[in-house]
Write a protein that holds these residues in place. Structure first.
Motif, PDB file in Angstrom:
ATOM      1  N   GLY A 108       0.791  -1.231   0.000  1.00 28.51           N
ATOM      2  CA  GLY A 108       0.000   0.000   0.000  1.00 28.51           C
ATOM      3  C   GLY A 108       0.819   1.274   0.000  1.00 28.51           C
ATOM      4  O   GLY A 108       0.312   2.342   0.309  1.00 28.51           O
ATOM      5  N   ARG A 109       2.128   1.186  -0.408  1.00 27.97           N
ATOM      6  CA  ARG A 109       2.924   2.420  -0.339  1.00 27.97           C
ATOM      7  C   ARG A 109       2.479   3.424  -1.392  1.00 27.97           C
ATOM      8  O   ARG A 109       2.816   4.598  -1.315  1.00 27.97           O
ATOM      9  CB  ARG A 109       4.415   2.101  -0.484  1.00 27.97           C
ATOM     10  N   ILE A 156      -7.143   5.875  -3.401  1.00 29.23           N
ATOM     11  CA  ILE A 156      -5.787   5.484  -3.018  1.00 29.23           C
ATOM     12  C   ILE A 156      -5.374   6.211  -1.738  1.00 29.23           C
ATOM     13  O   ILE A 156      -4.771   5.633  -0.835  1.00 29.23           O
ATOM     14  CB  ILE A 156      -4.806   5.775  -4.174  1.00 29.23           C
ATOM     15  N   VAL A 157      -5.727   7.499  -1.640  1.00 31.19           N
ATOM     16  CA  VAL A 157      -5.335   8.264  -0.457  1.00 31.19           C
ATOM     17  C   VAL A 157      -6.080   7.770   0.782  1.00 31.19           C
ATOM     18  O   VAL A 157      -5.490   7.584   1.845  1.00 31.19           O
ATOM     19  CB  VAL A 157      -5.619   9.770  -0.653  1.00 31.19           C
ATOM     20  N   PHE A 158      -7.386   7.565   0.641  1.00 35.46           N
ATOM     21  CA  PHE A 158      -8.193   7.372   1.840  1.00 35.46           C
ATOM     22  C   PHE A 158      -8.491   5.921   2.169  1.00 35.46           C
ATOM     23  O   PHE A 158      -8.869   5.605   3.281  1.00 35.46           O
ATOM     24  CB  PHE A 158      -9.506   8.145   1.711  1.00 35.46           C
ATOM     25  N   VAL A 159      -8.376   5.027   1.207  1.00 35.09           N
ATOM     26  CA  VAL A 159      -8.709   3.635   1.495  1.00 35.09           C
ATOM     27  C   VAL A 159      -7.443   2.806   1.669  1.00 35.09           C
ATOM     28  O   VAL A 159      -7.351   1.980   2.568  1.00 35.09           O
ATOM     29  CB  VAL A 159      -9.607   3.040   0.389  1.00 35.09           C
ATOM     30  N   VAL A 160      -6.440   3.045   0.804  1.00 38.60           N
ATOM     31  CA  VAL A 160      -5.212   2.262   0.892  1.00 38.60           C
ATOM     32  C   VAL A 160      -4.375   2.769   2.068  1.00 38.60           C
ATOM     33  O   VAL A 160      -4.226   3.971   2.265  1.00 38.60           O
ATOM     34  CB  VAL A 160      -4.403   2.374  -0.417  1.00 38.60           C
ATOM     35  N   ASP A 161      -3.863   1.846   2.857  1.00 34.60           N
ATOM     36  CA  ASP A 161      -3.011   2.206   3.985  1.00 34.60           C
ATOM     37  C   ASP A 161      -1.615   1.640   3.717  1.00 34.60           C
ATOM     38  O   ASP A 161      -1.480   0.485   3.314  1.00 34.60           O
ATOM     39  CB  ASP A 161      -3.606   1.588   5.262  1.00 34.60           C
ATOM     40  N   HIS A 162      -0.596   2.479   3.871  1.00 34.12           N
ATOM     41  CA  HIS A 162       0.763   1.962   3.729  1.00 34.12           C
ATOM     42  C   HIS A 162       1.138   1.222   5.004  1.00 34.12           C
ATOM     43  O   HIS A 162       1.328   1.833   6.053  1.00 34.12           O
ATOM     44  CB  HIS A 162       1.736   3.114   3.472  1.00 34.12           C
TER      45      HIS A 162
END
Lengths: 461, 278
Positions: free
Chosen positions: A156-157, A407-413
Motif C-alpha cells: 500500500g505504499r 488510493i489516499v483514503f482507502v489504501v493504507d501503507h
C-alpha cells in the motif's frame, strides 16, 4: 538561482495561497448564485439605474462564471496546484520508496504477545518467516542487524502518491472545461411538428450556428400522468444529410441522440399557432359559412364583394385569447380588422369597445359578420444541441480524481518487520508493524503473523 | 399509507433516543445511554422497513421508483443515513457522547418532513427528467455525504465544548466527552468519508446532467453550492494534512462546511434552479 528559489515559485508554492484562492473562489461562486446570471439578469436591469447596471456589466457580474475574474482565480489555482505538487513530490517519493533501513528501536518495548520462541533450528525459522511474509506481502526484503535478521514486508505504499492523482484529475477537469468552452458549442433548436431546422440559436444570444445538416420533427408526443404531471416528452426526429434521411430516432429526456458529432437533447416543448384558423361568417339573413383559412392565403367572399386575406394568426392576442387579423380588398377600398374568438366576453368586459377600437369589430365589413371558431395549434419541440471536445478530458479527470481519492483514503501503507534473533540458546521471533492510520486491521495482521510461529512451533515440538 | 405511520413512530423513537442521550450525559449514567442507543437502533430498523415499504407501495400505485425523488423522501433518507452512520461510529468507538448532537438532527429532519406544510408526503410519479438510473446512485451518494458531514458537525460541537473546559469547573458532562485528540481523529475520518461521498455525488450528478440537460456542469445554484461545500471540506483536509491545523480551527471549519452543506441542500431551493424538484 534555481527556479525553486525564485520569488514567483515561492509565491505559488504556499498553501496559504491555496486557502486564499479557494476562499475567493467560494465567495465568487456565492455571488454568482445570488446575482441573476445571463438572460435572467435582464430582470435586474429594470430595478437599478442604467449607470449601476453598466458598471456591474463591465465587471462581468452577470456572467460571472465566464468572467475574467473567475478564470483568473481558476488559472492561479491551477498554477498553485502544479507548483505545490512539484514541491512536495520528492517528500512523497521518498515515503513511497520507503528505503529507510530497519531500526533496532522498532523492537523496543514490544508486548509479550508480539513475540514467540518457536522450536526448530535458526535456518528453518528464517525460511519460515520469509515464507510467511511473502505469502502476505508482495514486497519483502531481508536485512542483517547486529541483533539478528530482519524481514520487512510492506503493502500500500502507493497511498503516498494518490494525492498527485487527485491533483492531476482536477487539472484535467479544468483543462477539459477550457477546451469545451473554447472549441465546443451550446445552442437550442426550435422545430414545429412537421418542420425542419438547419441551425441552432447559440446560448447567450450570440447568433446562430449552422448545423451542416437538417433535423425534421416528424411527430411530437407528450403524455401526462392522471394527476397532470408530465410523464413523457418525445420528439420523433429525422436527420437529413443533403436532403436524404440519414438517421431516424426518438429523442426523450435522459436519452440523447448523436448525429455527425453533435449531441441532441430533449430540452422542452410548447404549443404555438400553426397559421391555420377556422373562420365563419354570415351576411345578413344568409346561412353561416365555415371555412378553414391559412395565414397569407386569400379567398373570395361568396357574393363577390371582395377578397379576404389572413394577415395574422395569434393564439393569444394581447391576452384576450385567439384572434386573426383579416384584410379585405374590395371596390370600396382596403380595410383591416381583428376577429377574436371570445369577442362576446371581451365586449362584456370592455363596454363601448367598438367605438374606442373599431379595429376589433368583426362586422366592420358590412354586411358580413366574421367569427373565429378557433385557432389550430401545434406542438413545437426545443432541442438542445451541443458538442464538447473537452468531454474526454473531463471524464478522464473525474476517473483519475476518484481513483486518487480511493488510493489516499482507502489504501493504507503498512509495513511489518519480523526479527529473528538468538536469545539464550533459543530462537526469538519479534513482530512489529506501522501503518499510516490507526486501525484494528494492522493489529489483526500482526497477531496473525505471530501465530505462524507459535502454533507451528508447538505442533512441531 | 402504512409507511407514513411507521415513520411517525420513528420520529418519536429518535426523540426518545435524543432524550436518553441527554439524560445520560447530564446524570452520567450509562443506563440512559444504553436505552438511547437501543431506541436509535430500533428507530433505524423501523425506518429501514418503512423505506422499503414505501418503495413497494410506489409499485402498488403503478409508478414504482426508489423513495428518493422529492423533498419529503430526501429528508427521510437523509435522517436514515445520519442515524445509520452515527450508530456505526458509536459501535466502532464505543462512545455515546456525540449522540446528543447528532441524533436530534435526524429527529428535526423527520419532524420537518412530516410537519412542514410545504413538504408533500404523497408518493408522486417521476417527471421525465428524473426517469433515469442515475437518480438512485446520485441521491444515495449525496445524502451519505451529507450524513457523514452531519456526524462531523456533532463531533465538532463536542470538540468546541470540550475546549472550553478551563472556564467551567470539572463536570461529569465534560468527563464523558472523549479526549480532544480522539474527537479530532473521528472528526477527520467522518469528514474524509463525507468528502469521498460528496465527490461521488457530484460526479454521478454530472454524468446524469450530461445525459439529461446536455451539460455536465451548468453553474446551476445547486451545482455551484455543492462545489462550494466541496471546496470548504477540501480546505479542511489540506489545512490538517499539509499545514498541520489542529483543534479549534479544524472544528470551526467543520461548522462552516456543515453550514455550506445545509445551504446546498435546503437554502438553494429559494434560488431559481434546475434542481427545483428537490
Amino acid at each position: 538561482m534555481g527556479i525553486k528559489q525564485s520569488p514567483v515559485w515561492s509565491f505559488f508554492s504556499s498553501l496559504r495561497l491555496t486557502l486564499v484562492l479557494l476562499a475567493v473562489l467560494a465567495v465568487l461562486a456565492v455571488v454568482g448564485t445570488l446575482v441573476p446570471q445571463q438572460e435572467t439578469a435582464q430582470e435586474l436591469a429594470r430595478r437599478f439605474s442604467p449607470g449601476t447596471i453598466q458598471i456591474l456589466s463591465t465587471l462581468q457580474v452577470f456572467d460571472l462564471y465566464r468572467s475574467v475574474w473567475f478564470l483568473l482565480v481558476l488559472g492561479l489555482l491551477a498554477a498553485n496546484l502544479v507548483v505545490c505538487s512539484l514541491n512536495r513530490f520528492p517528500v512523497s517519493w521518498r515515503l513511497f520508496k520507503a528505503e529507510t533501513p530497519a531500526d533496532e528501536r522498532l523492537f523496543r518495548d514490544l508486548p509479550p504477545e508480539r513475540t514467540a520462541y518457536p522450536k526448530g533450528d535458526r535456518e528453518d525459522i528464517l525460511a519460515r518467516a520469509e515464507r510467511a511474509l511473502r505469502r502476505r506481502y508482495r514486497d519483502v526484503r531481508r536485512e542483517e542487524l547486529d541483533r539478528g535478521v530482519v524481514f520487512r514486508g510492506q503493502r500500500g505504499r502507493v497511498t503516498h502518491l494518490g494525492v498527485y492523482a487527485v491533483h492531476l484529475g482536477v487539472l484535467l477537469i479544468l483543462a477539459g472545461g477550457v477546451a469545451g468552452a473554447l472549441f465546443g458549442f451550446d445552442g437550442y433548436v426550435h422545430i414545429g411538428e412537421g418542420e425542419t431546422a438547419t441551425a441552432a440559436d447559440l446560448q447567450g444570444g450570440k447568433g446562430q450556428r449552422n448545423l451542416g445538416f437538417a433535423v425534421r420533427c416528424d411527430r411530437f408526443l407528450v403524455e401526462m400522468y392522471d394527476n397532470g404531471m408530465p410523464k413523457t416528452f418525445q420528439s420523433d426526429l429525422t436527420f437529413l444529410k443533403n436532403g436524404q434521411p440519414a438517421l431516424q430516432g426518438a429523442l426523450l429526456v435522459n436519452h440523447p441522440l448523436t448525429f455527425e458529432g453533435i449531441r441532441f437533447y430533449q430540452s422542452s416543448y410548447g404549443r404555438s399557432a400553426d397559421g391555420k384558423a377556422r373562420l365563419s361568417f354570415t351576411a345578413k339573413g344568409e346561412k353561416k359559412t365555415e371555412q378553414t383559412v391559412t395565414l397569407g392565403e386569400a379567398f373570395a367572399l361568396p357574393g363577390g364583394e371582395g377578397t379576404v386575406q389572413v394577415l395574422r394568426v395569434e393564439e393569444d392576442m394581447m391576452q384576450m385569447g385567439p384572434a386573426v387579423k383579416l384584410g379585405i380588398r374590395s371596390d370600396r377600398g382596403g380595410i383591416q380588422f381583428w376577429v377574436f374568438r371570445d369577442i362576446e366576453r371581451i365586449r362584456r368586459d370592455n363596454p363601448g369597445l367598438y367605438d374606442q377600437v373599431p379595429l376589433f369589430n368583426p362586422g366592420l365589413f358590412a354586411p358580413y359578420i366574421f367569427a373565429l371558431e378557433g385557432v389550430e395549434e401545434r406542438y413545437y419541440t426545443v432541442l438542445k444541441a451541443a458538442t464538447d471536445p473537452g468531454l474526454p478530458l473531463v471524464m478522464a479527470g473525474g476517473l483519475v480524481l476518484l481513483a486518487g481519492l480511493m488510493i489516499v483514503f482507502v489504501v493504507d501503507h503498512r509495513r511489518v518487520w519480523v526479527l529473528v534473533e538468538d536469545a539464550r540458546g533459543k530462537v526469538r521471533v519479534a513482530v512489529t508493524g506501522r501503518g499510516q492510520r490507526t486501525s484494528a486491521g494492522l493489529d489483526r495482521e500482526l497477531s496473525d503473523l505471530v501465530r505462524v510461529f507459535k502454533e507451528k512451533g508447538d505442533a512441531q515440538g | 399509507m402504512m409507511s407514513s405511520k411507521i415513520l411517525a413512530w420513528v420520529t418519536f423513537l429518535y426523540f426518545a433516543s435524543f432524550t436518553g442521550y441527554l439524560i445520560g450525559m447530564i446524570r452520567g449514567r450509562d443506563l440512559w445511554g444504553k436505552i438511547a442507543s437501543g431506541a436509535a437502533a430500533a428507530g433505524l430498523l423501523a425506518h429501514t422497513a418503512a423505506l422499503l415499504l414505501r418503495w413497494k407501495e410506489s409499485y402498488d400505485l403503478g409508478i414504482g421508483h426508489a423513495p428518493l425523488s422529492n423533498l419529503y423522501e430526501s429528508l427521510v433518507f437523509f435522517a436514515w443515513a445520519v442515524v445509520f452512520l452515527y450508530l456505526v461510529v458509536e459501535w466502532r468507538t464505543r462512545n455515546r457522547a456525540p449522540g446528543v448532537f447528532v441524533v436530534p438532527v435526524a429527529f428535526f429532519l423527520m419532524a420537518f418532513a412530516s410537519l412542514s406544510p410545504n413538504v408533500n408526503d404523497r408518493i408522486q410519479p417521476l417527471i421525465p427528467a428524473l426517469q433515469s438510473n442515475w437518480l438512485t446512485s446520485h441521491v444515495i451518494t449525496c445524502f451519505m455525504g451529507y450524513a457523514a458531514f452531519t456526524v462531523a458537525f456533532g463531533l465538532a460541537i463536542l470538540h468546541l465544548i470540550k475546549g472550553r473546559k478551563k472556564t467551567g469547573g470539572t463536570s461529569r458532562f465534560l468527563g464523558l466527552i472523549p479526549d480532544r485528540e480522539d474527537l479530532e481523529e473521528l472528526l477527520y475520518q467522518s469528514t474524509l468519508l463525507g468528502f469521498v461521498f460528496l465527490t461521488l455525488g457530484i460526479m454521478t450528478g454530472s454524468v446524469w446532467a450530461h445525459y439529461a440537460w446536455g451539460a455536465y456542469w451548468s453553474w446551476d445554484p445547486k451545482e455551484t453550492w455543492s462545489l462550494i461545500t466541496w471546496i470548504v471540506y477540501a480546505a479542511l483536509l489540506h489545512a490538517r494534512f499539509v499545514r498541520g491545523w489542529r483543534g479549534t480551527r479544524l472544528a470551526v471549519l467543520a461548522l462552516v462546511g456543515f453550514a455550506a452543506m445545509l445551504f446546498t441542500y435546503l437554502g438553494v431551493n429559494y434560488l431559481p434552479s434546475l434542481h427545483a424538484y428537490m
